[in-house]
Design an enzyme around this catalytic site. Structure first.
Site, PDB file in Angstrom:
ATOM      1  N   MET A  82       0.837  -1.199   0.000  1.00 32.34           N
ATOM      2  CA  MET A  82       0.000   0.000   0.000  1.00 32.34           C
ATOM      3  C   MET A  82       0.876   1.255   0.000  1.00 32.34           C
ATOM      4  O   MET A  82       0.393   2.348   0.318  1.00 32.34           O
ATOM      5  CB  MET A  82      -0.945  -0.014   1.210  1.00 32.34           C
ATOM      6  CG  MET A  82      -1.908  -1.206   1.144  1.00 32.34           C
ATOM      7  SD  MET A  82      -3.430  -0.969   2.066  1.00 32.34           S
ATOM      8  CE  MET A  82      -2.796  -0.775   3.711  1.00 32.34           C
ATOM      9  N   GLY A  94      10.897  -2.953   5.637  1.00 29.73           N
ATOM     10  CA  GLY A  94      10.142  -4.205   5.567  1.00 29.73           C
ATOM     11  C   GLY A  94       9.766  -4.538   4.127  1.00 29.73           C
ATOM     12  O   GLY A  94       9.994  -5.653   3.639  1.00 29.73           O
ATOM     13  N   HIS A  95       9.205  -3.543   3.434  1.00 33.78           N
ATOM     14  CA  HIS A  95       8.872  -3.739   2.017  1.00 33.78           C
ATOM     15  C   HIS A  95      10.142  -4.026   1.208  1.00 33.78           C
ATOM     16  O   HIS A  95      10.143  -4.867   0.306  1.00 33.78           O
ATOM     17  CB  HIS A  95       8.201  -2.491   1.445  1.00 33.78           C
ATOM     18  CG  HIS A  95       6.937  -2.072   2.120  1.00 33.78           C
ATOM     19  ND1 HIS A  95       6.863  -0.959   2.907  1.00 33.78           N
ATOM     20  CD2 HIS A  95       5.688  -2.616   2.118  1.00 33.78           C
ATOM     21  CE1 HIS A  95       5.619  -0.812   3.364  1.00 33.78           C
ATOM     22  NE2 HIS A  95       4.890  -1.814   2.902  1.00 33.78           N
ATOM     23  N   GLN A 126     -10.278  -2.638   2.204  1.00 33.92           N
ATOM     24  CA  GLN A 126      -9.789  -3.333   3.389  1.00 33.92           C
ATOM     25  C   GLN A 126      -9.733  -2.432   4.624  1.00 33.92           C
ATOM     26  O   GLN A 126      -9.264  -2.850   5.675  1.00 33.92           O
ATOM     27  CB  GLN A 126      -8.430  -3.975   3.128  1.00 33.92           C
ATOM     28  CG  GLN A 126      -7.260  -3.013   3.039  1.00 33.92           C
ATOM     29  CD  GLN A 126      -6.004  -3.749   2.613  1.00 33.92           C
ATOM     30  OE1 GLN A 126      -5.902  -4.221   1.483  1.00 33.92           O
ATOM     31  NE2 GLN A 126      -5.050  -3.882   3.513  1.00 33.92           N
ATOM     32  N   GLY A 128       4.698 -10.294   4.226  1.00 34.63           N
ATOM     33  CA  GLY A 128       5.426 -10.234   5.486  1.00 34.63           C
ATOM     34  C   GLY A 128       4.738 -11.019   6.589  1.00 34.63           C
ATOM     35  O   GLY A 128       3.510 -11.007   6.706  1.00 34.63           O
ATOM     36  N   LYS A 134       4.869 -10.122   9.546  1.00 36.28           N
ATOM     37  CA  LYS A 134       4.328  -9.156  10.508  1.00 36.28           C
ATOM     38  C   LYS A 134       2.803  -9.227  10.488  1.00 36.28           C
ATOM     39  O   LYS A 134       2.138  -9.112  11.500  1.00 36.28           O
ATOM     40  CB  LYS A 134       4.781  -7.738  10.189  1.00 36.28           C
ATOM     41  CG  LYS A 134       4.517  -6.823  11.362  1.00 36.28           C
ATOM     42  CD  LYS A 134       4.460  -5.364  11.022  1.00 36.28           C
ATOM     43  CE  LYS A 134       3.434  -4.949  10.054  1.00 36.28           C
ATOM     44  NZ  LYS A 134       2.391  -4.066  10.577  1.00 36.28           N
ATOM     45  N   ASP A 135       2.259  -9.413   9.291  1.00 29.25           N
ATOM     46  CA  ASP A 135       0.812  -9.584   9.121  1.00 29.25           C
ATOM     47  C   ASP A 135       0.543 -11.078   8.935  1.00 29.25           C
ATOM     48  O   ASP A 135       0.155 -11.530   7.854  1.00 29.25           O
ATOM     49  CB  ASP A 135       0.338  -8.758   7.919  1.00 29.25           C
ATOM     50  CG  ASP A 135       0.694  -7.294   8.086  1.00 29.25           C
ATOM     51  OD1 ASP A 135       0.027  -6.609   8.864  1.00 29.25           O
ATOM     52  OD2 ASP A 135       1.673  -6.829   7.468  1.00 29.25           O
ATOM     53  N   SER A 146       4.066   1.275   7.951  1.00 29.25           N
ATOM     54  CA  SER A 146       3.755   2.595   7.401  1.00 29.25           C
ATOM     55  C   SER A 146       3.032   3.443   8.438  1.00 29.25           C
ATOM     56  O   SER A 146       3.141   4.668   8.437  1.00 29.25           O
ATOM     57  CB  SER A 146       2.874   2.448   6.152  1.00 29.25           C
ATOM     58  OG  SER A 146       3.496   1.582   5.234  1.00 29.25           O
TER      59      SER A 146
END
Ligand code: AMP
Length: 281
Positions: free
Chosen positions: A27, A33-34, A58, A144, A146-147, A183
């Site tokens: 996004m 991370g990206h 979302q 990731g 993380k999610d 983000s």
């Protein structure tokens, strides 16, 4: 590197690109991370496609969508630095053209945790990723950990719908003080930013207790919750200790588990997790 807007431009660019194709959906407001996802795709695939799309479907909270940070110039520079080949940064009408009327709803794995806290969120995620998978037909797509639940929801969807894209999970990249890159961190005030590493500290305390032999899931949840409670700016939404495969809450940690949490700092909602499965990180 090309920046593309329409479905047609994307298709034409893909037609002249070598395979395998690696997809990194984002996004925007890209961070380390990206970058790690793009770098992993770069090392494993011949054509790396990064999508930048703030997906309205979302967001369960309209104010969260309104204030989601955006900076395409910054994102394009990061993609170039990581060696991406194509960026697809479409307007909403290219992803959801007039008449679009399909929702992809994944079952049980999408219900607890983020699914319970954010109604409709995973329908929006699964729907947009299904569109991206259909358009790009990548051999591999990178997400990731993380999610973690999102990764599992998308993997379920890709397998069930026989999409043919392998879903690859990548480790969480953190700031030096342990805060998971996100983000949304940009919205934290100086005081909130200073307090936010408590998320990781609390999860590590739980993980350490588990590593030392604690198997009572309630006690592990309490260790995490107590550490969060000591931070006045942190407002915990949930602390979970769940079966890592099903994400159903555990009583006894007798199998690989996911310790996860969602915490608000003022209007900013952050999530993080640690796997209790004997692997590092
Ligand atoms: P987002 O732009 O927040 O939708 O994230 C796009 C992708 O980057 C998702 O697969 C995220 O899980 C992943 N991602 C976000 N933050 C991190 C992080 N700190 N480390 C690794 N991957 C991340």
């Amino acid at each position: 590197m090309e920046v593309l807007r329409t479905r047609d431009e994307l298709r034409q660019a893909l037609d002249r690109s070598p395979r395998p194709v690696g997809l990194v959906p984002t996004m925007g407001w890209l961070h380390a991370g990206h970058r790690s996802l793009i770098a992993r795709a770069r090392s494993e695939t011949a054509t790396v496609v990064v999508t930048i799309f703030v997906n309205p479907r979302q967001f369960d909270d309209p104010s969260d969508l309104d204030r989601y940070p955006r900076s395409e110039a910054h994102d394009v520079a990061i993609c170039a630095a990581e060696g991406a080949d194509l960026i697809w940064a479409p307007p909403v009408t290219e992803v959801y053209p007039p008449g679009f009327d399909t929702t992809v709803a994944v079952g049980a794995i999408a219900s607890p945790l983020e699914g319970a806290a954010r109604p409709g969120h995973f329908d929006g995620v699964a729907t947009v990723v299904a569109v991206l998978f259909g358009l790009i037909r990548a051999e591999r797509a990178y997400f990731g950990c993380k999610d973690f639940q999102q990764l599992r929801v998308i993997d379920r969807m890709a397998r069930d719908l026989a999409i043919g894209t392998e879903v690859v999970g990548c480790p969480t990249v953190r700031e030096p003080d342990g805060l998971a890159m996100s983000s949304r961190n940009v919205h934290l005030s100086a005081g909130e930013r200073a307090a936010a590493p408590v998320l990781h500290r609390a999860l590590v305390a739980g993980r350490d207790a588990w590593a030392a032999g604690e198997r009572d899931a309630d006690r592990l949840r309490r260790i995490v919750a107590e550490m969060l409670a000591a931070e006045p700016l942190a407002e915990p939404e949930y602390v979970s200790c769940a079966d890592a495969r099903t994400l159903v809450e555990l009583e006894v940690v007798d199998r690989p588990a996911l310790l996860s949490l969602a915490v608000r700092f003022g209007p900013t909602r952050l999530i993080d997790n640690e796997l209790l499965d004997g692997s590092e990180g």
